[in-house]
Design a protein around this motif. Structure first.
Motif, short mmCIF file in Angstrom:
data_model
loop_
_atom_site.label_atom_id
_atom_site.label_comp_id
_atom_site.label_asym_id
_atom_site.label_seq_id
_atom_site.Cartn_x
_atom_site.Cartn_y
_atom_site.Cartn_z
N GLU A 417 4.75 0.47 3.58
CA GLU A 417 4.05 1.58 2.92
C GLU A 417 3.18 2.36 3.89
OE1 GLU A 417 4.27 2.34 -0.71
OE2 GLU A 417 6.05 1.19 -0.15
N LYS A 418 3.13 1.94 5.15
CA LYS A 418 2.29 2.62 6.12
C LYS A 418 2.70 4.09 6.22
CE LYS A 418 -0.24 0.01 9.51
NZ LYS A 418 -0.39 -0.36 10.93
N GLY A 419 1.65 4.93 6.29
CA GLY A 419 1.90 6.37 6.34
C GLY A 419 1.89 7.02 4.97
N TYR A 420 1.83 6.22 3.88
CA TYR A 420 1.75 6.74 2.52
C TYR A 420 0.36 6.42 1.94
CZ TYR A 420 6.84 7.20 2.65
OH TYR A 420 8.13 7.54 2.96
N PRO A 421 -0.13 7.24 0.98
CA PRO A 421 -1.42 6.95 0.34
C PRO A 421 -1.45 5.58 -0.33
CG PRO A 421 -0.72 9.18 -0.18
CD PRO A 421 0.43 8.52 0.51
N SER A 422 -0.27 5.09 -0.76
CA SER A 422 -0.21 3.79 -1.42
C SER A 422 -0.70 2.66 -0.52
CB SER A 422 1.22 3.51 -1.90
OG SER A 422 2.13 3.62 -0.83
N TYR A 423 -0.52 2.80 0.80
CA TYR A 423 -0.97 1.76 1.74
C TYR A 423 -2.49 1.61 1.66
CZ TYR A 423 -1.71 -0.82 6.09
OH TYR A 423 -2.10 -1.75 7.03
N ASP A 424 -3.19 2.75 1.70
CA ASP A 424 -4.66 2.72 1.61
C ASP A 424 -5.13 2.25 0.25
OD1 ASP A 424 -4.82 3.73 4.21
OD2 ASP A 424 -4.67 5.80 3.48
N LEU A 425 -4.30 2.43 -0.75
CA LEU A 425 -4.64 1.99 -2.10
C LEU A 425 -4.49 0.47 -2.26
CD1 LEU A 425 -5.45 3.37 -4.85
CD2 LEU A 425 -3.04 3.25 -5.46
N LEU A 426 -3.43 -0.10 -1.66
CA LEU A 426 -3.12 -1.52 -1.85
C LEU A 426 -3.81 -2.43 -0.84
CD1 LEU A 426 0.71 -1.17 -2.51
CD2 LEU A 426 -1.08 -1.54 -4.20
N LYS A 427 -4.09 -1.92 0.36
CA LYS A 427 -4.68 -2.74 1.41
C LYS A 427 -6.00 -3.39 0.98
CE LYS A 427 -4.85 -4.31 5.69
NZ LYS A 427 -3.89 -5.31 6.19
N PRO A 428 -6.96 -2.64 0.43
CA PRO A 428 -8.23 -3.27 -0.01
C PRO A 428 -8.04 -4.31 -1.10
CG PRO A 428 -8.45 -0.87 0.10
CD PRO A 428 -7.00 -1.18 0.23
N GLN A 429 -6.94 -4.22 -1.86
CA GLN A 429 -6.68 -5.18 -2.94
C GLN A 429 -5.98 -6.44 -2.43
OE1 GLN A 429 -4.85 -3.34 -6.47
NE2 GLN A 429 -5.34 -1.32 -5.62
N GLU A 430 -5.67 -6.45 -1.11
CA GLU A 430 -4.98 -7.58 -0.48
C GLU A 430 -3.62 -7.82 -1.12
OE1 GLU A 430 -7.58 -10.94 -0.56
OE2 GLU A 430 -9.04 -10.04 0.82
#
Length: 638
Positions: A417-430
């Motif tokens: 998902e890197k490069g998509y907004p979803s990456y920043d959305l899911l990363k903090p949620q582990e």
């Protein structure tokens, strides 16, 4: 084959239990909905009775004011009555005119004419009965069927005259306009003493309820004696076959609470039980789908068991999916609350995948955003539902592209998902792995169900795909229930809260202490003149204008409880803020050319909201009285 049947025995038992439970739940839901329909019919009858009581009490009060004016101004003689302006008191009432009876058995009409009383009427006989209402009679002046409300005018302990408010039955249908079941129900008022109809929207002309022709009664209602029930002022129901179209019809009868009158509400089966019939269709449809799925499931199990020799592991996984699917279907239908049923379903899915979190997102097409509406997390995992509201659809472009094809979306490694907004959305949620399946209705994607960090079956979305129909149906049912409830609580003309909601709010506060409470009772001045002079469409526009002003100032605290009557109830609002809003309301009403009489008060603490509303009502009537007095002086000056 025998071995295969033996293996399927537990599944067959589960299916049998599921079918039995489904039938039991169907009966329970149908019985409960039928009770709700009966309750709605009874509540509607109570609301209509309350409206009749309130309206008649208002008019009796007005007649009392006229009698008091005669005594206070010492204008009891026929030649003095003109200066009392009885016609001003008659305005905005249900009385077609106000006559005066004298001890010498003469009658003074509103236009100043004097005549001898009709032979069947005697002043002393009427005076002996005190304040009362007559039975239905043909009016000498108009020939119309009418009722007479007699109010003795006493001075120094002696009855000097009797004020007579003439109620023309031909006007009552216009005065009392009730929209019950979208005008698919008839309303009648019956004088229990003689059976004469006071008001009748069922028949073309007024008749007598005791002479009503016999109709074929439905089973269980054969022995109900309607005449005796009405005479005894009882509450009950009779059911019969309509003589017009042969449909089953219901008559709900109950005392009005004044003049020994009985209220009849008549509606056909498909009107009274419309929501029940609609729910029945939905339940039958869902049952057919469930049965088809179970049949397909049985066929599918025969196949998977037959393939057991080829893949024991695969068979066990399929059985687990199947059994979990049954649990999911059962969970969705085992609780009256759709929210609880969906929450139970998410818990089953979380356990199935041994995942951290299972959730549902729904699309808000108006804002083009996604909202996390349901979430289940296992112990030790931080909930995220509050952080995932109004997520722009544009932030999940690759997800939505897949969903629009009605295909599941997999994340085997977050790095994809890197490069998509979803990456920043899911990363903090582990979140490192994810499965999501679209929810669709009529070919449109309305949301998706997803699983975070599945530790088993992480590459198989079969279960999620199988339950998506049931989830979509449950979400649709919830919205339909919310819509039906909203309709039952809102006035169809003004879209303000209606009397049903008003009574429910009062009941909810019984026995409770409320802080910083404001209450206001508002009555529109001049509605009858607008209806009479400009027509009811103009009257409705007048009411809607007042409602628009009211909702603009008190958007969530305004109720229309009668034709031209509104109330406001607020809590946790400072006195200065409440009074500013009241002042603003009066100003904007005036700017919109709406004349109102208003009674308001504010309390730091209130333990009886209903009593507080009565006080506001009383203050409104004082304001109304002042309005009439001012109008009277204006008329007199001219």
């Amino acid at each position: 084959m025998k071995q295969n049947l033996k293996r399927l025995l537990p599944v067959s038992i589960v299916i049998g239990i599921t079918i039995i439970v489904s039938f039991l739940l169907y009966d329970k839901v149908m019985d409960r909905e039928k009770e709700r329909c009966w309750q709605a019919l009874g509540d509607s009858a109570k609301a209509i009775s309350a409206e009749f009581q309130m309206k008649f009490q208002d008019n009796i009060t007005t007649l009392g004011l006229a009698a008091n004016a005669m005594v206070q101004e010492d204008k009891l003689k026929p030649e003095q009555i003109g200066s009392v302006h009885l016609d001003a008191f008659e305005e905005n009432t249900i009385f077609s005119r106000i006559d005066v009876l004298y001890p010498d058995n003469t009658i003074l009409y509103e236009d100043g004419r004097k005549d001898i009383l009709r032979e069947d009427v005697d002043f002393n006989d009427i005076a002996a009965l005190g304040e009362h209402i007559s039975h239905r009679l043909a009016d000498v002046e108009t020939g119309n069927e009418s009722f007479y409300y007699y109010m003795p005018v006493e001075k120094d302990g002696e009855i000097k005259a009797i004020l007579t408010g003439v109620i023309d039955t031909t006007d009552l249908a216009d005065i009392f306009q009730f929209s019950l079941y979208d005008d698919h129900a008839a309303i009648c008022l019956v004088d229990s003493a003689d059976g004469n109809y006071v008001l009748d929207t069922w028949h073309p002309t007024l008749g007598n309820a005791y002479d009503m022709p016999d109709r074929t009664r439905l089973k269980g209602y054969e022995n109900v004696d309607l005449t005796s029930e009405i005479k005894a002022l009882k509450t009950g129901v009779i059911a019969f076959e309509s003589n017009t179209n042969g449909k089953d019809s219901y008559m709900y009868y109950t005392p009005v609470g004044l003049f020994d009158w009985e209220l009849l509400v008549i509606a056909q089966d498909d009107v009274v039980f419309s929501s029940l019939l609609y729910l029945k269709k939905l339940m039958i449809f869902a049952g057919i789908i469930e049965l088809l799925l179970l049949v397909l499931y049985i066929i599918w199990n025969f196949y998977t068991v037959d393939q057991l020799a080829k893949s024991e592991k695969e068979t066990k996984e399929q059985l687990k999916i199947s059994n979990t699917l049954i649990q999911c279907v059962t969970a969705l239908s085992s609780n009256k609350s759709i929210d609880i049923s969906i929450q139970n379903l998410l818990e089953i899915i979380t356990q199935y995948f041994n995942s951290d979190r299972t959730y549902i997102f729904e699309i808000d097409p108006a804002k083009d955003v996604l909202n996390n509406t349901y979430e289940y997390v296992k112990e030790g995992i931080t909930p995220q539902i509050d952080n995932l509201q109004e997520v722009p659809v544009s932030e999940l472009p690759n997800w939505m592209e897949t969903f629009y094809k009605f295909q599941p979306y997999y994340i085997s490694d977050l790095e994809q998902e890197k490069g998509y907004p979803s990456y920043d959305l899911l990363k903090p949620q582990e979140v490192n792995q994810l499965i999501a399946v679209p929810l669709g209705k009529k070919g449109q994607v309305i949301g998706f169900v997803g699983v975070d960090n599945p530790r088993q079956f992480y590459d198989d979305a079969t279960l999620l795909s199988s339950i998506q129909f049931f989830l979509t149906n449950s979400l649709a049912n919830k919205k339909q229930q919310a819509l039906l409830q909203a309709m039952s609580y809102h006035d169809m003309l003004t879209y303000l809260y209606n009397r049903n909601k008003y009574i429910e709010v009062l009941d909810s506060y019984k026995g409770k202490i409320i802080e910083k409470v404001g209450a206001a009772y508002i009555d529109l001045n001049g509605l009858k003149q607008i209806n009479d002079n400009q027509g009811h469409e103009a009257g409705d526009t007048f009411i809607r204008t007042a409602a628009k002003v009211l909702s603009g100032i008190f958007p969530e605290n305004s109720y229309r409880i009668g034709g031209d009557e509104f109330v406001v109830m607020t809590a946790d609002l400072e006195e200065a803020d409440f009074q500013n809003k009241i002042n603003r309301l009066q100003k904007e009403m005036q700017e919109n050319q709406v004349s109102i009489s208003i009674g308001s008060l504010w309390k730091e603490s209130c333990s009886d909201l209903e009593e507080m509303m009565k006080e506001a009502d009383h203050r409104m009537y004082e304001a109304k009285k002042a309005y009439y007095q001012k109008a009277d002086r204006r008329t007199h000056s001219h």
